[in-house]
Design a protein around this motif. Structure first.
Motif, PDB file in Angstrom:
ATOM      1  N   SER A 339       8.661   9.651  84.853  1.00  0.00           N
ATOM      2  CA  SER A 339       8.567   8.602  84.287  1.00  0.00           C
ATOM      3  C   SER A 339       8.352   9.424  82.867  1.00  0.00           C
ATOM      4  N   HIS A 340       8.432  10.711  82.924  1.00  0.00           N
ATOM      5  CA  HIS A 340       9.230  11.187  81.735  1.00  0.00           C
ATOM      6  C   HIS A 340      10.484  11.512  81.698  1.00  0.00           C
ATOM      7  N   LEU A 341      11.051  12.151  82.480  1.00  0.00           N
ATOM      8  CA  LEU A 341      12.676  11.469  83.091  1.00  0.00           C
ATOM      9  C   LEU A 341      13.139  10.554  82.624  1.00  0.00           C
ATOM     10  N   VAL A 342      12.210   9.133  83.030  1.00  0.00           N
ATOM     11  CA  VAL A 342      12.769   7.659  82.601  1.00  0.00           C
ATOM     12  C   VAL A 342      13.010   7.429  81.227  1.00  0.00           C
ATOM     13  N   ASP A 343      11.410   8.097  80.433  1.00  0.00           N
ATOM     14  CA  ASP A 343      11.916   8.032  78.692  1.00  0.00           C
ATOM     15  C   ASP A 343      12.913   8.713  78.136  1.00  0.00           C
ATOM     16  N   GLY A 344      13.081  10.166  78.619  1.00  0.00           N
ATOM     17  CA  GLY A 344      13.712  10.294  78.032  1.00  0.00           C
ATOM     18  C   GLY A 344      15.284   9.750  77.929  1.00  0.00           C
ATOM     19  N   VAL A 345      15.600   9.689  78.935  1.00  0.00           N
ATOM     20  CA  VAL A 345      16.489   8.585  79.661  1.00  0.00           C
ATOM     21  C   VAL A 345      16.885   7.313  78.694  1.00  0.00           C
TER      22      VAL A 345
END
Length: 1124
Positions: A339-345
């Motif tokens: 979730s954090h990774l996708v938010d960053g993307v």
């Protein structure tokens, strides 16, 4: 500090400085070579160490400081006469002080000194003084740098970065030289590579892994944590990134973070070609760093706050973080991390200001690809912002594809992401919508329309055409084949619409009298892309997931391509388009794989559509279209090598299918080919003086296919065979006629002969049944064999001529599918061997008269022919159709001549070449295996230097990377050791006097025990310390080696046991005891099998013992030194 006696005077210093200047600055090659030669002598001199210190202390130029650092790297890396521990500690301390007191050195000097520090640290990782590992306090070493000025900080961070990189490098302690001094002129390479080569030799894979594992467990997490903390501090301050030093510090910190994340944690040494499948095997002890979202957040924040010149490094770190192994998290933790990774993307996609930079764009595309290579679609759809993110990714992909001229190498990663997403659709179990049915068609459409729109621009601006890069196009089409199959109805509708428009415009242009050539070329370019794409989406059909409706849609597409083909073929007499023809062949290849053959359901809706539109009612009629196209291409494109070879490959593939080949033979077009395979109908079979001799390779493919087609109905019909061979008979008679006169056109004779032997090799390869092969044998022998022998005599120096002849002979003697079975009253087996022996001897003796061939031409001129001779000799010796005992019995020297020529050829080849050229090494080692198995008496009769050459070639082959070579060496060594063991056993018994050859062989082995002992060490070393992939093969010769060298084996065992930590010695001793438990002093099969079982247990126990070693594996390293 003391480094040996300091020189009282420095008169040599000025001379060294001049030489350095000449090496690095002069443009005169001769002067540079002289300087290099003198400096290499200096590096090998006895007083090199003291002079290096002088250069560092008093040298006035940066180049002399670089020389000193390079020489010291070489000195600390050498294996023979290594520097004492005290001296290496002194050098390490001196380098750190030197860097601390001179922070403003030239960049390449600082880099070389840091490299020296890293080298000393790596090579001394397991060295201890008073129970203290003196080279492991790396963070303490750099702490004083980190507390000082920005310049010192940069040096400290670079030390950690370079050390991490160094320890991660396999074999080379530091990697390519260019990386060490990027600002240096290219001619410094020879000198710098000295130290790298030393390190290569010194550091086998096993030691490297032990050091790398110990560094990983003891230091790497601390270094990564330090790096993240420094980055947090830096990002928390108002950095002035216009200040060059602060910019440099941030860059080195990012490089350090990347080197930590890019570390080879488990020793898999993945190469960069497998980039999109890479998983970062983060140790479990690092979990806290990744469970804490601040690490991930740190890099995303940095991306948005630093200049675009540095952000590619941030994205590279994020790519590695996104690739962390799935098993590091439980399901809930992984969902949170994703979730954090996708938010960053999402944040990057929403603020794409930095993405126009090509490096940023490329790394971001890699990051997107990792989202799907490391996570499942079912996990992605559960992320809170998934609908918004997939929309942004789709828009980004569409925009990227539309700007096809920007960063074309990055498109692969975007297509890879969508390919994986589309392939996952049938398997996704989540209830949340994946929305791919909305966005995948957009991506497909963007790819197709952008390729079509590029054609006009490329032609107008004279740009490089991507269609010429067939590898790249094929890779993208493979990805598109999966993407396009998602929502296939939309893909087909789009392709039909675009194809109809392009085809209609093309037809109108052809019919118009005032159309320009450029307009026609544009439409042909568009149609080329469409034909390639149609072939790809048809090739993407998955049998279990396709429906009748999809097969009917395939039919619509196939009909259109076939109609276009009819149009272009009708114009071939006036003009043709090579790229379009290659696209049609690519389409046919995909169509054949999916819809032609034994596995395809003939009730497919595709055939129904073909029947309605084109009147092609069944597979036989479709095959007639294939053959028609093949014949048309061979007729009109005979001089175009790419089209000819692809066309013949298609014919060859069709001839392999059991049912399709039987249908093909019934076609009149195929019968026409079987009856009219002459240059009159197929121009590529002609003797064209303009073409290259190597261009005739495709003839072998053509005749292999014809041979298979002929065999279907041939049976024992000799008349049909004679009729088929008529054109070849005429050609052979013509060559014989030419060679019988003194004045003949040599070029014409060569071309006719080379074409002929390539044709025959194709037929011989296809005839794998006894009946048909015997017809061919009777046709060629004895009538035409003398012509082949004469050609080798005349043109031995011309590999373009001799290699095809030798390859034909190697094919003729190859007992494929037991086709060479002569009647009991037939001498043909012996006669065939005589011809083989004569050809090997003729070629071998003549090729040796060429003397020394330049290294860059050695393979083409000599080694390739020698390799084919070895393969030929191996095939005939192992063919099982000749009794070789009769030659000596009747005084026939054919066998002896062949074997003696083999030895002469072998001795003319340096050992390094045997392993450098894969085909040569495979043919040599497989021949040696046969010789040691069946002709050991011959090998035993050789002169000592010949025996030693063969043994040392086996010794080197044992450590070869090619498993086939390594396994062959084990087998050869086993046969030789068994032979030796038997001779020794016989000589101790009171029997008749042994043969002189046996005595000689025993004598040689007793004179040179070190050779067998070295191989015992090598095999044991590989089994204990390395990733042994062929353990069974290694075990077979090992028992014989141990029984022949029991005292030496005991010494090796004691040395390994004593090199272990005291608490592990008893366990290691027990491992060796268990290895020989129940083993008798013989080489009977039962005894060997028991030893192999014992060895398997032994290897497992030793590995477990060393893994648990409190000493971090130091013992293994010492034993490895002893055995290398």
């Amino acid at each position: 500090m003391k480094w040996g006696k300091m020189a009282d005077h420095v008169q040599g210093l000025a001379q060294l400085e001049i030489l350095c200047k000449q090496l690095y600055e002069t443009a005169d090659t001769a002067v540079r070579h002289q300087a290099e030669k003198a400096l290499v002598e200096f590096t090998n001199g006895p007083d090199c160490l003291s002079k290096c210190q002088l250069l560092l202390e008093r040298g006035s130029s940066s180049y002399s400081q670089l020389l000193a650092a390079t020489c010291l790297s070489k000195l600390v890396s050498r294996t023979s006469n290594p520097l004492p521990l005290e001296q290496r500690i002194d050098i390490r301390n001196y380098v750190l002080n030197y860097l601390a007191t001179r922070p403003k050195l030239a960049a390449f000097v600082t880099q070389a000194l840091i490299q020296l520090y890293a080298r000393i640290t790596k090579l001394g990782w397991f060295d201890s003084q008073k129970d203290d590992y003196v080279f492991r306090n790396v963070i303490a070493d750099v702490t004083r740098f980190l507390r000082d000025s920005v310049e010192h900080c940069i040096i400290g961070v670079t030390i950690l970065s370079q050390l991490t990189n160094e320890i991660n490098q396999v074999g080379t302690a530091g990697g390519p030289v260019g990386r060490l001094w990027p600002t240096a002129p290219p001619h410094h390479l020879a000198l710098r590579s000295l130290s790298c080569r030393q390190a290569d030799a010194a550091h086998p894979l096993t030691k490297h892994r032990k050091i790398a594992s110990s560094f990983r467990d003891s230091s790497l997490l601390d270094i990564f944590t330090l790096s993240c903390n420094l980055l947090k501090q830096a990002s928390g301050k108002n950095l002035n990134l216009n200040d060059e030093s602060q910019h440099g510090l941030l860059m080195q910190l990012l490089k350090l973070s990347y080197n930590c994340l890019n570390y080879d944690f488990i020793g898999t040494s993945t190469d960069e070609s497998s980039d999109d499948l890479c998983t970062v095997q983060i140790p479990t002890s690092w979990r806290s760093a990744f469970l804490d979202s601040s690490t991930l957040q740190l890099f995303f924040n940095l991306y948005h706050s630093i200049p675009p010149s540095l952000s590619p490094l941030v994205l590279s770190c994020l790519v590695q973080i996104a690739s962390v192994r799935r098993s590091l998290f439980n399901n809930a933790e992984r969902a949170k991390f994703l979730s954090h990774l996708v938010d960053g993307v999402k944040r990057i996609l929403a603020n794409p200001q930095c993405l126009p930079d090509p490096n940023n764009y490329h790394e971001f595309c890699r990051l997107l690809a990792r989202l799907k290579s490391n996570y499942q679609l079912g996990e992605l759809v559960k992320v809170e912002n998934y609908p918004e993110v997939i929309r942004l990714i789709a828009n980004f992909t569409v925009t990227s594809l539309q700007h096809w001229e920007f960063a074309p190498n990055s498109v692969h990663y975007l297509l890879s992401l969508w390919q994986r997403l589309a392939a996952s659709v049938p398997y996704v179990k989540a209830t949340e919508p994946h929305l791919l049915e909305t966005y995948t068609p957009e991506v497909t459409k963007a790819y197709i329309t952008s390729r079509l729109e590029s054609v006009h621009v490329i032609l107008r601006d004279g740009l490089e055409d991507p269609l010429d890069d067939t590898g790249l196009v094929q890779q993208q089409l493979d990805q598109l084949s999966t993407i396009g199959r998602c929502e296939y109805e939309k893909t087909c509708a789009l392709l039909v619409q675009l194809f109809d428009q392009a085809a209609q415009s093309y037809q109108e242009l052809l019919q118009s009298t005032n159309s320009g050539a450029a307009d026609v070329t544009v439409q042909e370019g568009r149609l080329t892309w469409l034909v390639y794409i149609i072939g790809a989406v048809i090739g993407g059909r998955v049998s279990f997931a396709s429906t009748d409706e999809q097969d009917a849609m395939d039919g619509e597409l196939v009909c259109r391509v076939l109609q276009l083909m009819n149009l272009t073929d009708s114009r071939l007499a006036q003009a043709g388009n090579e790229r379009l023809e290659l696209a049609v062949l690519s389409f046919f290849e995909q169509f054949r794989k999916i819809y032609i053959g034994d596995q395809v359901q003939k009730s497919s809706k595709l055939y129904r559509r073909l029947s309605e539109v084109l009147g092609l009612n069944d597979e036989t009629m479709v095959l007639s279209v294939f053959i028609g196209k093949i014949i048309t291409n061979l007729k009109y494109w005979g001089q175009c090598e790419p089209i000819t070879s692809k066309t013949l490959q298609l014919l060859n593939d069709l001839s392999l299918g059991y049912s399709s080949v039987r249908k093909l033979v019934k076609l009149s077009a195929v019968q026409f080919m079987l009856n009219n395979h002459t240059s009159e109908h197929f121009s590529f079979l002609g003797v064209n003086n303009q073409s290259n001799l190597s261009d005739m390779r495709c003839r072998t493919t053509f005749y292999t296919a014809l041979g298979r087609l002929l065999m279907v109905d041939l049976g024992e019909d000799e008349e049909q065979f004679e009729q088929f061979m008529l054109p070849l008979t005429v050609a052979f008679e013509a060559v014989a006629q030419m060679l019988s006169t003194n004045t003949f056109n040599e070029q014409e004779a060569k071309r006719t002969l080379v074409g002929l032997v390539r044709d025959l090799r194709g037929i011989a390869f296809a005839f794998n049944a006894k009946t048909s092969f015997m017809m061919l044998f009777d046709w060629i022998y004895p009538a035409y064999m003398p012509i082949l022998q004469r050609a080798v005599e005349l043109w031995y120096h011309d590999p373009a001529c001799t290699t095809p002849v030798l390859k034909l002979m190697a094919e003729l003697v190859h007992n494929r599918s037991q086709r060479l079975q002569f009647d009991v009253s037939s001498p043909n087996g012996i006669l065939l061997f005589r011809e083989t022996s004569k050809m090997i001897t003729t070629y071998g003796n003549r090729i040796l008269t060429l003397g020394d061939v330049p290294k860059d031409r050695a393979y083409a001129v000599k080694l390739k022919g020698v390799s084919v001779c070895f393969a030929m000799l191996k095939a005939v010796l192992s063919g099982n159709y000749v009794n070789f005992g009769v030659f000596r019995l009747y005084g026939d020297d054919a066998l002896d001549n062949a074997l003696q020529t083999f030895i002469k050829l072998l001795l003319s080849i340096p050992h390094s070449d045997l392993l450098d050229y894969p085909k040569l090494s495979q043919s040599f080692y497989s021949l040696l295996e046969v010789l040691t198995q069946d002709h050991m008496n011959f090998l035993a009769s050789l002169e000592p230097h010949m025996v030693m050459y063969i043994l040392s070639s086996i010794s080197e082959g044992l450590t070869a990377l090619d498993t086939m070579v390594c396994t062959g060496c084990c087998s050869s060594l086993d046969h030789m050791v068994t032979y030796l063991f038997k001779q020794l056993s016989r000589s101790t018994k009171k029997r008749a006097t042994p043969m002189a050859t046996d005595e000689r062989f025993l004598h040689i082995m007793q004179q040179h025990p070190e050779m067998i002992q070295q191989m015992l060490s090598t095999v044991l070393n590989i089994i204990i310390f390395e990733d042994c992939r062929n353990q069974w093969s290694m075990s077979r010769p090992l028992l014989g080696l141990i029984l022949l060298n029991e005292k030496y084996f005991a010494d090796v065992r004691n040395s390994i046991v004593n090199s272990q930590p005291p608490e592990k010695q008893q366990a290691m001793h027990l491992c060796f005891e268990n290895l020989m438990e129940g083993i008798e002093r013989n080489l009977l099969t039962k005894n060997r099998d028991r030893f192999t079982q014992n060895l398997s247990v032994f290897r497992r126990e030793v590995n477990d013992s060393m893994k648990n070693s409190t000493c971090g594996g130091g013992g293994g390293v010492n034993s490895n030194d002893m055995m290398s």
